[in-house]
Design an enzyme around this catalytic site. Structure first.
Site, short mmCIF file in Angstrom:
data_model
loop_
_atom_site.label_atom_id
_atom_site.label_comp_id
_atom_site.label_asym_id
_atom_site.label_seq_id
_atom_site.Cartn_x
_atom_site.Cartn_y
_atom_site.Cartn_z
CG ASP A 53 -1.71 -1.24 1.40
OD1 ASP A 53 -2.10 -1.83 0.39
OD2 ASP A 53 -1.97 -1.63 2.56
CD GLU A 110 -9.14 -2.62 -1.26
OE1 GLU A 110 -9.56 -2.56 -0.10
OE2 GLU A 110 -8.47 -3.57 -1.70
O1 FUB Z 1 -3.32 -3.63 3.16
C1 FUB Z 1 -4.62 -3.91 3.58
C2 FUB Z 1 -5.58 -3.55 2.51
O2 FUB Z 1 -5.31 -4.30 1.33
C3 FUB Z 1 -5.48 -2.13 2.02
O3 FUB Z 1 -5.99 -1.20 2.92
C4 FUB Z 1 -6.17 -2.26 0.73
O4 FUB Z 1 -6.05 -1.16 -0.11
C5 FUB Z 1 -5.51 -3.50 0.19
O5 FUB Z 1 -4.27 -3.24 -0.38
#
Ligand code: FUB
Length: 449
Positions: free
Chosen positions: A33, A210
């Protein structure tokens, strides 16, 4: 007597870990991320930090496990410094410190202060009895910290993956996701909302969205985000004329990971007039895609402002000094047959990779080696081969000027061979390593002296 500032800096140095890298860019731990930001002429990388679930904590072994954040910096995108932990689940009052849920963060600078935004599970349960995600802020005077976390998460925000964009007029916006992608204005203090959250519209309805990352370029606002169009996430984007939209879908920045890493998550950054995409795959953990690793590749815009799709590479970005240990396994291109890359030690993937040549004329291309202006005279090559072999190094083309021919000694151990080089030219060049036997041999690294 005044103690010189450098003395205190020296005291700090042992806390830092220095690494050299292509892709993945961080090699001393799992990272995911990534938000990359330019502060004070350096790239600062704020990733999340995947770990394996510790025993005895009643945690799922097959899920994300994230207890803290490190920050990294680089002034050349090759040499990275790990400045250590900046925020941990044990040090934030509102975070459930048993949740290991410190997911994707961001960091921005305003008026000389650094605001680090991070999601985590709250201690408090909501009206439905659930411990959802809140988004907190930690504040520092320097990008590498120390950061002090506020005692409460941002009011009126539930969700993950914060991103902050400060517009040209000084108005800051917070973006985050929770099924939909949300946005709201931030107050001048950067820690409270200044408007009711809105759902950003005209985005794909089906499939998880997301990880919003929003930026402005040449008067256009780009809303970029991972989205599951098919089975796993790919990076997509929409464009608009205002920070709160409306946005119009504009395309795909990066296709799904070839090795099937389910998530991707990214940021875009302009450093010294070149744009880069930071993203993640799971290079150091091919069998478990919740232990991810950050990568970077160059990104280009078309004349109409749209983004050219980025192909993930192992070579990544930045120059490699000819006198460094050049890891051919992080190649730019590779021949169709007769070369493969494997871990050096399958019990410890963090030790890196090796390149195995098994067919005559198999080759590896490694781009952007900086020979500087020095006249380098010899080459060290670390190899192993039961039978012995022959490796040629050529400049800029697979049949380019011959720099050296290495007779690889037979034996079961790794050996470093030194040979004289010729035809070396100053400046930045691409290297080709070409096998000249059918006998198999493995190369750990090469280095010019
Ligand atoms: O790293 C945990 C979660 O997985 C992140 O918040 C999302 O964007 C995905 O990458």
């Amino acid at each position: 007597m005044n103690t010189p500032r450098s003395f205190f800096l020296m005291l700090l140095l042992p806390l830092c870990i220095f690494t050299k890298a292509q892709n993945p860019v961080i090699r001393n731990q799992f990272t995911a991320d990534p938000t990359a930001r330019v502060f004070q002429s350096k790239v600062y990388l704020f990733p999340s930090h995947d770990i394996q679930a510790p025993e005895g904590k009643n945690l799922r072994k097959d899920w994300f496990c994230m207890a803290d954040y490190h920050v990294f910096s680089s002034d050349n995108l090759t040499d990275w410094t790990d400045h250590g932990v900046i925020v941990s689940q044990n040090g934030v009052q509102w975070v459930d410190s048993t949740s290991y849920s410190m997911w994707a963060p961001d960091c921005v600078e305003r008026n000389g202060k650094y605001y680090f935004y991070f999601p985590a599970n709250t201690k408090r349960v909501d009206a439905n009895g659930r411990r959802g995600f809140g988004i907190g802020v930690a504040i520092a005077d320097r990008p590498e910290g120390p950061y002090a976390a506020l005692p409460e998460p941002i009011a009126n925000v539930r969700g993950i993956d914060p991103c902050v964009m400060i517009d040209k007029d000084g108005q800051a916006y917070l973006y985050w996701s929770q099924g939909n992608i949300y946005a709201a204005k931030l107050k001048e203090n950067m820690t409270e909302l200044a408007s009711e959250p809105v759902i950003l519209k005209n985005l794909p309805e089906k499939g998880l969205k997301e990880g919003p990352f929003v930026f402005e370029r040449a008067g256009k606002y780009y809303l970029t985000f991972p989205h599951v169009e098919n089975k796993i996430e790919r990076l997509e984007y929409a464009m608009g004329d205002n920070p709160l939209g409306p946005f119009k879908m504009a395309g795909v920045i990066m296709d799904e990971a070839p090795n099937g890493c389910w998530t991707n998550h990214h940021s875009l950054v302009n450093f010294k007039n070149q744009w880069y995409l930071f993203y993640h795959q799971n290079d150091l953990s091919p069998r478990f895609d919740k232990n991810r690793s950050v990568r970077a590749d160059s990104l280009f815009f078309n004349a109409d402002g749209t983004i050219r799709k980025v192909e993930p590479t192992l070579r990544g970005v930045g120059l490699t000094a000819a006198s460094d240990e050049i890891q051919l396994d992080r190649y730019s291109k590779i021949s169709d047959r007769g070369v493969e890359v494997n871990f050096l030690d399958t019990t410890s993937n963090f030790k890196g990779w090796k390149t195995r040549f098994s067919v005559r004329d198999a080759w590896v291309q490694y781009n952007s080696v900086d020979f500087g202006s020095r006249s380098l005279k010899s080459l060290l090559v670390k190899t192993t081969s039961e039978t012995g072999g022959v490796l040629q190094l050529r400049l800029n083309r697979v049949d380019g000027p011959l720099l050296a021919e290495i007779q690889i000694p037979a034996g079961k151990e790794w050996k470093t061979t030194k040979v004289t080089v010729r035809n070396l030219q100053p400046g930045v060049h691409h290297l080709f390593a070409v096998s000249k036997t059918d006998a198999p041999f493995e190369v750990d690294w090469i280095s010019f002296q």
